[in-house]
Design a protein around this motif. Structure first.
Motif, mmCIF file in Angstrom:
data_model
loop_
_atom_site.group_PDB
_atom_site.id
_atom_site.type_symbol
_atom_site.label_atom_id
_atom_site.label_comp_id
_atom_site.label_asym_id
_atom_site.label_seq_id
_atom_site.Cartn_x
_atom_site.Cartn_y
_atom_site.Cartn_z
ATOM 1 N N ARG A 196 1.667 24.489 1.411
ATOM 2 C CA ARG A 196 2.341 23.443 2.181
ATOM 3 C C ARG A 196 3.151 24.020 3.346
ATOM 4 O O ARG A 196 3.196 23.439 4.430
ATOM 5 C CB ARG A 196 3.271 22.639 1.269
ATOM 6 C CG ARG A 196 2.540 21.806 0.221
ATOM 7 C CD ARG A 196 3.542 21.172 -0.732
ATOM 8 N NE ARG A 196 2.868 20.486 -1.834
ATOM 9 C CZ ARG A 196 2.798 19.161 -1.952
ATOM 10 N NH1 ARG A 196 3.332 18.388 -1.035
ATOM 11 N NH2 ARG A 196 2.180 18.622 -2.985
ATOM 12 N N ILE A 249 1.215 24.502 6.610
ATOM 13 C CA ILE A 249 0.596 23.373 7.300
ATOM 14 C C ILE A 249 1.309 23.062 8.605
ATOM 15 O O ILE A 249 0.706 22.569 9.559
ATOM 16 C CB ILE A 249 0.565 22.147 6.360
ATOM 17 C CG1 ILE A 249 -0.364 22.448 5.168
ATOM 18 C CG2 ILE A 249 0.110 20.888 7.086
ATOM 19 C CD1 ILE A 249 -0.458 21.337 4.152
ATOM 20 N N TYR A 303 -3.193 15.787 5.367
ATOM 21 C CA TYR A 303 -2.220 16.670 4.701
ATOM 22 C C TYR A 303 -2.616 16.874 3.245
ATOM 23 O O TYR A 303 -2.629 17.992 2.725
ATOM 24 C CB TYR A 303 -0.826 16.050 4.823
ATOM 25 C CG TYR A 303 0.246 16.701 3.992
ATOM 26 C CD1 TYR A 303 0.768 17.948 4.323
ATOM 27 C CD2 TYR A 303 0.761 16.064 2.867
ATOM 28 C CE1 TYR A 303 1.769 18.532 3.556
ATOM 29 C CE2 TYR A 303 1.757 16.639 2.094
ATOM 30 C CZ TYR A 303 2.255 17.871 2.446
ATOM 31 O OH TYR A 303 3.249 18.451 1.695
ATOM 32 N N PHE A 358 -5.082 16.424 12.318
ATOM 33 C CA PHE A 358 -4.353 15.487 11.469
ATOM 34 C C PHE A 358 -4.563 14.036 11.900
ATOM 35 O O PHE A 358 -3.892 13.138 11.388
ATOM 36 C CB PHE A 358 -2.865 15.845 11.469
ATOM 37 C CG PHE A 358 -2.597 17.167 10.824
ATOM 38 C CD1 PHE A 358 -2.246 17.248 9.492
ATOM 39 C CD2 PHE A 358 -2.729 18.354 11.546
ATOM 40 C CE1 PHE A 358 -2.013 18.465 8.879
ATOM 41 C CE2 PHE A 358 -2.495 19.577 10.944
ATOM 42 C CZ PHE A 358 -2.144 19.638 9.611
ATOM 43 N N TYR A 392 -0.336 22.217 12.192
ATOM 44 C CA TYR A 392 -0.084 20.970 12.928
ATOM 45 C C TYR A 392 0.268 21.251 14.384
ATOM 46 O O TYR A 392 -0.188 20.554 15.293
ATOM 47 C CB TYR A 392 1.055 20.208 12.249
ATOM 48 C CG TYR A 392 1.298 18.825 12.847
ATOM 49 C CD1 TYR A 392 0.551 17.735 12.423
ATOM 50 C CD2 TYR A 392 2.252 18.638 13.832
ATOM 51 C CE1 TYR A 392 0.751 16.474 12.968
ATOM 52 C CE2 TYR A 392 2.469 17.379 14.380
ATOM 53 C CZ TYR A 392 1.716 16.308 13.947
ATOM 54 O OH TYR A 392 1.923 15.074 14.501
#
Length: 594
Positions: free
Chosen positions: A196, A199, A186, A210, A203
């Motif tokens: 941000r 993300i 991250y 990750f 994911y």
């Protein structure tokens, strides 16, 4: 610890008093103090950004669910979060910030971002807390003794909704610090420039990324730059297609990038077109580019085509669908390449949708399949540019039928442009006047005198369009009757031309092949065509039976026993023999039953 909390408490109370310049000063001081503390000996060099604090409280997870035991839905959560008073929401954010930063030792920037960008989580948290006296104190007290699942506000802050991240929550973990690789990767993405709130999408689509060990993700990102991509371009590409960070999927991207540069397309143009919300299949895009390269385009033509219509390349599934759709109608690849060079200013998805709509429109119009194929081969660009109205609406506004619409489209496909959505549709001019003119011309060809009483009577007697009358007239000529004889015959019995072409041909065939009479018999006795085939067959069969037994004259004309009345026929040709009535009834049953 008290020194660190003091500015946070002061800032919360100043927000209540609405003194913005003091709040800004305290917040700035608070940030600086935390920045200094973050560099102090509390966190040794090389340690993880989140420290493992000793736990002096219960570790039982609080299930932040609604009272009925179900998680709050995305829609209802958004609505309720919007109804939280501003002061209450700020105090809840401050309490969560204090918990994440001071109690759980998250970096201030991360804790602040999570507390400000998880409104649905805060709304569920407030439902569990008695906030009547002091919101901040109540929430802080609650969090002190009820540790939360930190993955929930984390996932929400990176752009996921509860219904999206619920299946992704770890079963045995509630603290972010327990998933070191998640946080490490991250932070790698954040430092590289990925927003941000993007993300979360990454994911969901590439969870494997990750779990990479230290340095793996960073090396993959640098590999893109080694392939000729700028950092800003890499950020946009991996955000839209995070699967490129898994395995060797990035090879197709680097190859297509090289090929785009070979046709003089720059990085800035490609980066400007890509949308982060879309996912691109770069291996298919590479296949499409190779296919277009083999159709005979020059580098300048291919580069210009892609720059003018980038959707043809980047919406590769739709372009492949377009190609396959046209190939089914017999359109050649050369014609398709010419079409793409002259592609209209319309999205390729809308173009394909219009093509399919036109196909269904023609099917509903009951157009012949061969005619449909011919139109698609000759006018694919026109059909893809027209968003047609519904057929039922057009038939009503044009005041016409399907047959006439088919003829109009076949004769002039450009007429479809007048039937698109938004265009004003006027009724088509009536055909009655045109039909009358063609009928008059037909009668003049037969020898009628214009404006004569015979012409007026014939206009009333002849039913049908001029083209239909001519078609029926040709039935007699094709059967072997001289056109002049046909004209004379029709003057005597014009009503025989009111029958359809198929009926006339059936009666002529029965007369010649069924009864054995010459075709000239119709000229002498045109009224024959006024009777049904069953009547003629019945009377002829009875007449033949009687002549075989010698009770009637075998040389009678066809008109003699066909045109007489029913009682007269029975008296002369049925009752002339004792077995006649029985045979008559048997013939009737046989012929009319058949």
């Amino acid at each position: 610890m008290c020194v660190r909390l003091l500015p946070l408490i002061i800032m919360t109370h100043l927000q209540k008093l609405r003194i913005p310049f003091i709040v800004k000063w305290v917040s700035s001081s608070f940030t600086q103090n935390n920045h200094r503390l973050s560099k102090s000996s509390l966190w040794p060099t090389g340690s993880h950004p989140i420290a493992q604090n000793p736990r002096f409280y219960r570790t039982k997870t609080v299930n932040l669910e609604s009272e009925n035991g179900h998680r709050t839905s995305e829609a209802s959560g958004s609505e309720n979060a919007g109804k939280i008073p501003l002061a209450t929401r700020r105090e809840a954010q401050a309490a969560l910030l204090e918990y994440l930063h001071s109690t759980r030792s998250l970096q201030f920037v991360d804790a602040d971002y999570m507390s400000r960008n998880s409104p649905l989580f805060l709304e569920k948290l407030l439902k569990k807390v008695d906030t009547e006296e002091n919101n901040w104190r109540s929430i802080a007290r609650f969090l002190r003794y009820h540790p939360i699942n930190e993955f929930e506000p984390f996932f929400e802050s990176v752009g996921l909704k509860p219904n999206e991240y619920s299946p992704l929550l770890p079963r045995s973990l509630i603290f972010l610090s327990d998933d070191a690789m998640l946080l490490e990767n991250y932070y790698v993405l954040c430092r590289y420039g990925v927003a941000r709130n993007k993300i979360g999408k990454m994911y969901v689509e590439a969870r494997e990324v990750f779990g990479y060990d230290y340095g793996v993700l960073q090396s993959k990102l640098r590999a893109f730059e080694g392939g000729g991509l700028k950092q800003s371009t890499v950020v946009k590409v991996v955000t839209s297609s995070p699967y490129l960070l898994i395995g060797d999927a990035s090879k197709a991207l680097i190859k297509i990038w090289e090929k785009l540069k070979s046709v003089e397309i720059e990085d800035d143009w490609i980066e400007g077109y890509l949308l982060e919300k879309n996912t691109y299949d770069w291996s298919h895009i590479l296949e499409l580019f190779c296919m277009l390269s083999k159709t005979g385009y020059t580098k300048e033509q291919l580069g210009g085509l892609i720059c003018q219509h980038p959707g043809l390349l980047f919406d590769e599934r739709t372009t492949f669908s377009l190609t396959g759709f046209l190939l089914k109608f017999g359109v050649t690849m050369n014609d398709i390449s010419s079409l793409l060079l002259q592609f209209p200013q319309i999205q390729v998805g809308k173009f394909v949708e219009n093509l399919r709509q036109c196909y269904h429109f023609f099917i509903e119009l009951e157009m012949d399949v061969l005619d449909i194929g011919s139109i698609f081969r000759a006018h694919p660009g026109l059909l893809g540019s027209c968003s047609l109205k519904k057929l039922s609406s057009l038939l009503s506004s044009l005041n016409t039928g399907k047959k006439r619409m088919c003829e109009i489209i076949k004769n002039n496909p450009q007429e479809l442009k007048n039937w698109v959505l938004g265009a004003r549709t006027k009724p088509l001019p009536t055909l009655r006047k045109d039909w009358k003119e063609k009928k008059i011309k037909f009668l003049l060809d037969l020898g009628f005198v214009e404006n004569s009483s015979e012409m007026k009577a014939a206009l009333r007697l002849f039913r049908g369009k001029g083209a239909e009358l001519q078609e029926r007239f040709n039935c007699f000529v094709n059967a072997g009757i001289d056109p002049k004889d046909v004209s004379e015959m029709l003057k005597v019995a014009p009503h025989v031309l009111n029958q359809s072409k198929d009926v006339i041909e059936e009666k002529i065939d029965f007369l010649v092949n069924g009864l054995g009479y010459p075709i000239s018999s119709i000229v002498v006795f045109p009224q024959y065509l006024s009777y049904t085939v069953q009547r003629v067959k019945l009377r002829y069969s009875m007449y033949k039976w009687s002549t075989d037994r010698g009770t009637v004259d075998p040389k009678l004309a066809l008109s003699t026993f066909i045109s007489c009345t029913e009682p007269t026929f029975i008296r002369l040709y049925v009752n002339s023999h004792s077995q006649g009535p029985r045979v008559w009834e048997e013939l009737k049953k046989q012929i009319y039953h058949d």
